[in-house]
Design an enzyme around this catalytic site. Structure first.
Site, PDB file in Angstrom:
ATOM      1  CB  CYS A  33     -19.546  21.723  43.450  1.00 25.61           C
ATOM      2  SG  CYS A  33     -21.003  20.742  43.011  1.00 25.61           S
ATOM      3  CG  HIS A  73     -18.297  17.307  43.350  1.00 28.56           C
ATOM      4  ND1 HIS A  73     -18.509  18.480  44.038  1.00 28.56           N
ATOM      5  CD2 HIS A  73     -16.939  17.192  43.216  1.00 28.56           C
ATOM      6  CE1 HIS A  73     -17.336  19.056  44.308  1.00 28.56           C
ATOM      7  NE2 HIS A  73     -16.381  18.293  43.812  1.00 28.56           N
TER       8      HIS A  73
END
Length: 254
Positions: A23, A131
């Site tokens: 990510c 994330h």
């Protein structure tokens, strides 16, 4: 680069989808709006940074082929493209007037992942389990895009990783479920892409009507937010252990 020249047309938005645990790479490419970096380059950056005498890199997961890259890697990558990241002081609310600055290029966020895989990696100290996602300014006006908060499905994430191993597809799906759970916990309601007046960047409150694209690699489509909606969401992230970085062009040395 001025803010006006940075505005992206909604129909031309670039959004990389989640693959494995990369990510950080996707968020970096999404804020640049192009495929500028891959895992090989990010791994090379990890090797170029100080290692502090450790056997494994302190800037990524010690599990082979797994990302979970540290903020230092993202900062270094964007520096290569002439951008610098300034971390917002999480003790203070985010000031929306920054969105209208001529130096504003975009926002990048690092939030705690709630997926099972991330929990296991944190448990065994194999990765931080966080994330990455980003926001870029877009041209104001009507949009036919469907908001992803209400329409994404677990299958959307799985389809993007069909060539990968089954475990990778499962993780992508779990991250999508995690994203929806996070939105629900934070009471983030679906936002319709509305027609907003074109704001003048230097107006005191002009940033409130400006439009921005929320780009998350576990979602199939961007989410369009007004400046006011974005600031509310950013401050909610700050209250939930999120880190916020503002990207701007590197200031030339006199």
């Amino acid at each position: 680069m001025s803010l006006r020249s940075r505005l992206v047309a909604k129909e031309k938005l670039y959004l990389e989808r989640q693959k494995r645990f990369n990510c950080a790479i996707h968020a970096t490419n999404n804020i640049l709006q192009e495929s500028a970096f891959d895992q090989l380059r990010f791994d090379a950056i990890c090797d170029e940074l100080p290692q502090f005498g450790r056997w494994t890199s302190p800037y990524k997961s010690s599990v082979p082929y797994v990302g979970y890259y540290d903020a230092s890697v993202v900062v270094t990558a964007l520096m290569e493209r002439g951008l610098e990241l300034q971390q917002h002081d999480s003790r203070k609310p985010f000031d929306g007037s920054k969105l209208a600055s001529d130096k504003f290029y975009g926002l990048i966020f690092n939030v705690r992942s709630r997926s099972k895989a991330a929990f296991v990696l944190r448990l065994f100290r194999l990765a931080q389990g966080r994330h990455w996602l980003c926001v870029v300014p877009v041209k104001s006006g009507p949009s036919s895009m469907t908001n992803s908060l209400a329409t994404d499905t677990v299958q959307d994430a799985a389809e993007s990783v069909l060539p990968e191993a089954t475990s990778v597809a499962t993780e992508a799906s779990s991250q999508l479920v995690e994203a929806r759970d996070t939105d629900r916990a934070m009471d983030l309601q679906p936002v319709e892409a509305t027609t907003a007046c074109a704001a003048t960047p230097h107006d005191d409150d002009g940033w409130k009507a400006m439009q921005f694209a929320w780009l998350d690699s576990v979602r199939s489509k961007p989410t369009i937010l007004t400046g006011l909606e974005l600031v509310e969401r950013v401050n909610e992230l700050l209250r939930n252990d999120g880190s916020v970085y503002m990207a701007s062009p590197v200031t030339p040395v006199a």
